[in-house]
Motif scaffolding. Structure first.
Motif, PDB file in Angstrom:
ATOM      1  N   SER A  72     -34.243 -46.391  52.674  1.00 27.15           N
ATOM      2  CA  SER A  72     -34.086 -45.252  52.583  1.00 27.15           C
ATOM      3  C   SER A  72     -35.446 -44.323  52.222  1.00 27.15           C
ATOM      4  O   SER A  72     -35.287 -43.436  53.346  1.00 27.15           O
ATOM      5  CB  SER A  72     -32.956 -44.836  52.981  1.00 27.15           C
ATOM      6  OG  SER A  72     -32.452 -45.151  51.798  1.00 27.15           O
ATOM      7  N   GLN A 117     -38.958 -49.533  65.909  1.00 29.88           N
ATOM      8  CA  GLN A 117     -38.284 -49.014  64.240  1.00 29.88           C
ATOM      9  C   GLN A 117     -39.702 -48.989  63.316  1.00 29.88           C
ATOM     10  O   GLN A 117     -39.876 -47.709  62.588  1.00 29.88           O
ATOM     11  CB  GLN A 117     -37.570 -49.664  63.669  1.00 29.88           C
ATOM     12  CG  GLN A 117     -36.922 -49.313  62.681  1.00 29.88           C
ATOM     13  CD  GLN A 117     -36.218 -50.212  61.349  1.00 29.88           C
ATOM     14  OE1 GLN A 117     -34.848 -50.562  60.980  1.00 29.88           O
ATOM     15  NE2 GLN A 117     -37.090 -51.652  61.024  1.00 29.88           N
ATOM     16  N   ARG A 120     -41.566 -45.656  64.185  1.00 33.53           N
ATOM     17  CA  ARG A 120     -40.543 -44.288  64.428  1.00 33.53           C
ATOM     18  C   ARG A 120     -40.462 -43.944  63.198  1.00 33.53           C
ATOM     19  O   ARG A 120     -40.832 -42.858  62.659  1.00 33.53           O
ATOM     20  CB  ARG A 120     -39.533 -44.696  64.873  1.00 33.53           C
ATOM     21  CG  ARG A 120     -37.806 -43.342  65.059  1.00 33.53           C
ATOM     22  CD  ARG A 120     -37.018 -43.858  65.502  1.00 33.53           C
ATOM     23  NE  ARG A 120     -35.892 -45.070  64.437  1.00 33.53           N
ATOM     24  CZ  ARG A 120     -35.836 -45.373  63.403  1.00 33.53           C
ATOM     25  NH1 ARG A 120     -35.695 -44.680  63.056  1.00 33.53           N
ATOM     26  NH2 ARG A 120     -34.899 -46.335  62.651  1.00 33.53           N
ATOM     27  N   ARG A 121     -40.308 -44.442  62.013  1.00 33.77           N
ATOM     28  CA  ARG A 121     -40.580 -44.755  60.957  1.00 33.77           C
ATOM     29  C   ARG A 121     -41.775 -44.473  60.090  1.00 33.77           C
ATOM     30  O   ARG A 121     -41.479 -43.675  59.588  1.00 33.77           O
ATOM     31  CB  ARG A 121     -39.807 -46.261  60.157  1.00 33.77           C
ATOM     32  CG  ARG A 121     -38.164 -46.134  60.179  1.00 33.77           C
ATOM     33  CD  ARG A 121     -37.856 -47.541  59.224  1.00 33.77           C
ATOM     34  NE  ARG A 121     -37.047 -47.107  58.577  1.00 33.77           N
ATOM     35  CZ  ARG A 121     -36.837 -46.363  57.483  1.00 33.77           C
ATOM     36  NH1 ARG A 121     -35.658 -46.054  58.026  1.00 33.77           N
ATOM     37  NH2 ARG A 121     -36.197 -46.537  56.185  1.00 33.77           N
ATOM     38  N   CYS A 122     -42.526 -44.970  60.453  1.00 37.24           N
ATOM     39  CA  CYS A 122     -44.028 -44.389  60.284  1.00 37.24           C
ATOM     40  C   CYS A 122     -44.678 -42.963  60.905  1.00 37.24           C
ATOM     41  O   CYS A 122     -45.191 -42.027  60.211  1.00 37.24           O
ATOM     42  CB  CYS A 122     -44.987 -45.315  60.852  1.00 37.24           C
ATOM     43  SG  CYS A 122     -47.114 -44.810  60.957  1.00 37.24           S
ATOM     44  N   ARG A 123     -43.961 -42.770  62.024  1.00 34.61           N
ATOM     45  CA  ARG A 123     -43.759 -41.191  62.749  1.00 34.61           C
ATOM     46  C   ARG A 123     -42.997 -40.104  61.845  1.00 34.61           C
ATOM     47  O   ARG A 123     -44.015 -38.950  61.337  1.00 34.61           O
ATOM     48  CB  ARG A 123     -43.752 -41.236  63.812  1.00 34.61           C
ATOM     49  CG  ARG A 123     -43.960 -39.501  64.585  1.00 34.61           C
ATOM     50  CD  ARG A 123     -43.010 -39.532  65.640  1.00 34.61           C
ATOM     51  NE  ARG A 123     -43.423 -40.598  66.805  1.00 34.61           N
ATOM     52  CZ  ARG A 123     -43.188 -41.672  67.462  1.00 34.61           C
ATOM     53  NH1 ARG A 123     -41.687 -42.405  67.346  1.00 34.61           N
ATOM     54  NH2 ARG A 123     -43.840 -42.526  67.903  1.00 34.61           N
ATOM     55  N   GLU A 124     -41.968 -40.507  61.599  1.00 33.09           N
ATOM     56  CA  GLU A 124     -41.225 -39.647  60.898  1.00 33.09           C
ATOM     57  C   GLU A 124     -41.539 -39.977  58.835  1.00 33.09           C
ATOM     58  O   GLU A 124     -41.180 -38.433  58.750  1.00 33.09           O
ATOM     59  CB  GLU A 124     -39.680 -40.816  60.410  1.00 33.09           C
ATOM     60  CG  GLU A 124     -39.007 -40.478  61.783  1.00 33.09           C
ATOM     61  CD  GLU A 124     -37.389 -41.283  61.676  1.00 33.09           C
ATOM     62  OE1 GLU A 124     -37.491 -42.096  60.678  1.00 33.09           O
ATOM     63  OE2 GLU A 124     -36.823 -41.207  62.695  1.00 33.09           O
ATOM     64  N   LEU A 125     -41.909 -40.756  58.799  1.00 31.15           N
ATOM     65  CA  LEU A 125     -42.711 -40.151  56.990  1.00 31.15           C
ATOM     66  C   LEU A 125     -43.594 -39.737  57.303  1.00 31.15           C
ATOM     67  O   LEU A 125     -44.238 -38.372  56.136  1.00 31.15           O
ATOM     68  CB  LEU A 125     -43.406 -41.779  56.922  1.00 31.15           C
ATOM     69  CG  LEU A 125     -43.836 -41.924  55.312  1.00 31.15           C
ATOM     70  CD1 LEU A 125     -42.982 -41.394  54.572  1.00 31.15           C
ATOM     71  CD2 LEU A 125     -44.107 -43.035  55.214  1.00 31.15           C
ATOM     72  N   LEU A 127     -44.810 -37.189  59.489  1.00 34.11           N
ATOM     73  CA  LEU A 127     -43.792 -35.738  60.009  1.00 34.11           C
ATOM     74  C   LEU A 127     -43.326 -35.204  58.460  1.00 34.11           C
ATOM     75  O   LEU A 127     -43.846 -33.909  58.191  1.00 34.11           O
ATOM     76  CB  LEU A 127     -42.885 -35.450  60.754  1.00 34.11           C
ATOM     77  CG  LEU A 127     -43.811 -36.176  62.503  1.00 34.11           C
ATOM     78  CD1 LEU A 127     -42.153 -36.082  62.919  1.00 34.11           C
ATOM     79  CD2 LEU A 127     -44.693 -34.846  62.760  1.00 34.11           C
ATOM     80  N   ASP A 128     -42.690 -36.476  57.749  1.00 35.44           N
ATOM     81  CA  ASP A 128     -42.520 -35.576  56.605  1.00 35.44           C
ATOM     82  C   ASP A 128     -43.328 -35.177  55.362  1.00 35.44           C
ATOM     83  O   ASP A 128     -43.080 -33.995  54.858  1.00 35.44           O
ATOM     84  CB  ASP A 128     -41.677 -36.614  55.698  1.00 35.44           C
ATOM     85  CG  ASP A 128     -41.089 -35.999  54.552  1.00 35.44           C
ATOM     86  OD1 ASP A 128     -40.211 -34.678  54.427  1.00 35.44           O
ATOM     87  OD2 ASP A 128     -41.191 -36.436  53.959  1.00 35.44           O
ATOM     88  N   ASP A 159     -45.610 -37.766  71.014  1.00 30.01           N
ATOM     89  CA  ASP A 159     -44.977 -37.104  70.094  1.00 30.01           C
ATOM     90  C   ASP A 159     -44.808 -35.913  69.123  1.00 30.01           C
ATOM     91  O   ASP A 159     -43.951 -36.070  68.627  1.00 30.01           O
ATOM     92  CB  ASP A 159     -44.695 -39.010  68.986  1.00 30.01           C
ATOM     93  CG  ASP A 159     -43.864 -39.552  70.722  1.00 30.01           C
ATOM     94  OD1 ASP A 159     -42.932 -39.129  71.058  1.00 30.01           O
ATOM     95  OD2 ASP A 159     -44.864 -41.122  70.793  1.00 30.01           O
TER      96      ASP A 159
END
Length: 306
Positions: A72, A117, A120-125, A127-128, A159
């Motif tokens: 995580s 997944q 999505r996790r790549c995008r979230e990372l 963005l962070d 997105d």
């Protein structure tokens, strides 16, 4: 600002140039995250000389494992604090943050662009990281790779409509590498064709792509290679390549800059410090080239449509 580093084929100096670009950005006071997204052979740790991740993080502790949902929290390495290179480590209090997100050692093949997944996790990372650092450099695998596909899907305008996303495409200054760069960007299955399928605007994406020429020989002046007939031949070939680059839509108007041939980098891929120039083992022109790339990258004028 998210910057994807890509190339048509391996061996163009993509990673070593991108690492030096990240270092120069940090010296300019620009906080920078370096994401090693080379699926087959993550090597940024070796360029930064961080022994614990010199060929990627241990399996299960790197970027690829994070994208697959095995962890995580992704590992982040402070480059200056962790490097084994004394001259770089001693500058840990100089400049802005420089952080490496290493890939997994030898397990990138499990990552797929068809896995929602992963995207999505790549995008979230991203963005962070984009909210934490001024520049995020993502070093992709060479060619029309799975990493490139994931990058395109993760950052599609639908997105991430408000984020600044750019592409640097590296190529050596040879006919074969110009052809390869043309294929990976303008080819029938290249970057632009796939991006349009995902809803990108063609003109907008073209304005966000710049090319970087690597290992460019000096053909004029006191540092020109060879002499007599050889110098004349090199100058002619240089002119031929400039014409070919323009024909392939890789010309000066869409170039971020170039890096000259440097024997130091031919023998050893590393961060080039000003101290290396002072010691006589690196060329000042190389430092200037990396510095110019850093300045132009964050200059809004660079990204005006041409």
């Amino acid at each position: 600002m998210i910057v994807f580093a890509a190339s048509g084929k391996g061996g163009v100096g993509q990673s070593v140039t991108s690492c030096n670009l990240a270092y120069r950005l940090s010296l300019h006071g620009i906080s920078t995250a370096y994401v090693d997204f080379d699926l087959g052979s993550p090597s940024a740790g070796a360029v930064f000389e961080i022994g614990s991740v010199d060929s990627g993080a241990e399996t299960g502790n790197g970027l690829h494992s994070y994208l697959l949902g095995h962890d995580s929290i992704h590992r982040r390495v402070d480059v200056r604090a962790s490097t084994h290179r004394k001259a770089l480590h001693s500058r840990r209090s100089r400049g802005a943050a420089l952080v490496l997100l290493p890939g997994d050692e030898g397990c990138g093949e499990a990552v797929s662009a068809n896995d929602r997944q992963v995207v999505r996790r790549c995008r979230e990372l991203l963005l962070d990281l984009d909210s934490t650092f001024k520049v995020v450099i993502v070093d992709l695998s060479a060619g029309r790779s799975v990493a490139m596909q994931i990058a395109l899907e993760a950052t599609r305008p639908l997105d991430m409509p408000d984020n600044e996303v750019y592409w640097l495409v590296y190529h050596r200054w040879t006919r074969q590498h110009l052809m390869s760069a043309k294929r990976v960007v303008h080819g029938p299955k290249g970057l632009l064709a796939r991006a349009v399928e995902l809803g990108y605007g063609l003109d907008d994406l073209l304005a966000r792509i710049r090319f970087v020429r690597t290992a460019v020989p000096c053909v004029t002046g006191e540092h020109a290679a060879g002499g007599g007939p050889q110098a004349a031949w090199l100058l002619k070939q240089h002119d031929v390549l400039r014409s070919l680059a323009a024909e392939y839509r890789l010309g000066d108007s869409v170039s971020l800059g170039e890096v000259p041939v440097d024997r130091l980098l031919q023998w050893r891929e590393q961060i080039v410090l000003d101290a290396d120039v002072g010691a006589g083992i690196a060329n000042w022109a190389t430092v200037v080239a990396f510095d110019n790339l850093a300045r132009r990258l964050v200059d809004r004028a660079t990204w005006v449509p041409v």
